[in-house]
Design a protein around this motif. Structure first.
Motif, PDB file in Angstrom:
ATOM      1  N   LEU A   2      -0.322   1.941  10.127  1.00  0.00           N
ATOM      2  CA  LEU A   2       0.992   1.335   9.999  1.00  0.00           C
ATOM      3  C   LEU A   2       1.893   2.176   9.089  1.00  0.00           C
ATOM      4  N   ALA A   3       1.307   2.767   8.048  1.00  0.00           N
ATOM      5  CA  ALA A   3       2.100   3.608   7.154  1.00  0.00           C
ATOM      6  C   ALA A   3       2.648   4.817   7.902  1.00  0.00           C
ATOM      7  N   GLY A   4       1.851   5.398   8.782  1.00  0.00           N
ATOM      8  CA  GLY A   4       2.316   6.523   9.580  1.00  0.00           C
ATOM      9  C   GLY A   4       3.446   6.125  10.513  1.00  0.00           C
ATOM     10  N   ILE A   9       9.307   6.107  11.802  1.00  0.00           N
ATOM     11  CA  ILE A   9      10.551   5.401  12.079  1.00  0.00           C
ATOM     12  C   ILE A   9      11.624   5.757  11.048  1.00  0.00           C
ATOM     13  N   ASN A  10      11.252   5.794   9.766  1.00  0.00           N
ATOM     14  CA  ASN A  10      12.225   6.067   8.708  1.00  0.00           C
ATOM     15  C   ASN A  10      12.539   7.548   8.551  1.00  0.00           C
ATOM     16  N   ARG A  11      11.686   8.399   9.036  1.00  0.00           N
ATOM     17  CA  ARG A  11      11.838   9.853   8.953  1.00  0.00           C
ATOM     18  C   ARG A  11      12.005  10.321   7.519  1.00  0.00           C
ATOM     19  N   ARG A  12      11.253   9.712   6.615  1.00  0.00           N
ATOM     20  CA  ARG A  12      11.273  10.144   5.221  1.00  0.00           C
ATOM     21  C   ARG A  12      10.092  11.070   4.987  1.00  0.00           C
ATOM     22  N   GLY A  13      10.253  11.953   4.030  1.00  0.00           N
ATOM     23  CA  GLY A  13       9.173  12.856   3.676  1.00  0.00           C
ATOM     24  C   GLY A  13       8.083  12.136   2.891  1.00  0.00           C
TER      25      GLY A  13
END
Length: 90
Positions: A2-4, A9-13
């Protein structure tokens, strides 16, 4: 897994994602007691005492074939338990 998905979705680093977690919590001291709550507890104890006296009197006056402690004891025990829990809370 789920974290992946959240990262996709958020496209954060990864570094930015890791900063979102809480690293530690510090508690500076015990919360002060609320005088209003303590007054409510004291008023409730007065009401309980009046109720217990009324129950004993009514049981004697109307010749109820049950010991009034069956009504009075649970009331006092639970009220004492709640009072102790409040006074000993962390």
């Amino acid at each position: 897994m789920l974290a992946g998905l959240v990262r996709l979705i958020n496209r954060r680093g990864a570094a930015e994602y890791e900063r979102g977690f809480v690293r530690g919590v510090r508690v500076s001291g015990r919360a002060p007691r609320n005088p209003r709550v303590e007054r409510v507890i004291a008023v409730c104890w007065v009401i309980i005492i009046i109720k217990c006296a009324a129950v004993v009197w009514l049981f004697d006056h109307y010749n109820v074939p049950v010991n009034p402690l069956w009504v009075v004891a649970p009331t006092v025990i639970f009220a004492a338990l709640i009072t102790v829990v409040y006074l000993l809370r962390d």
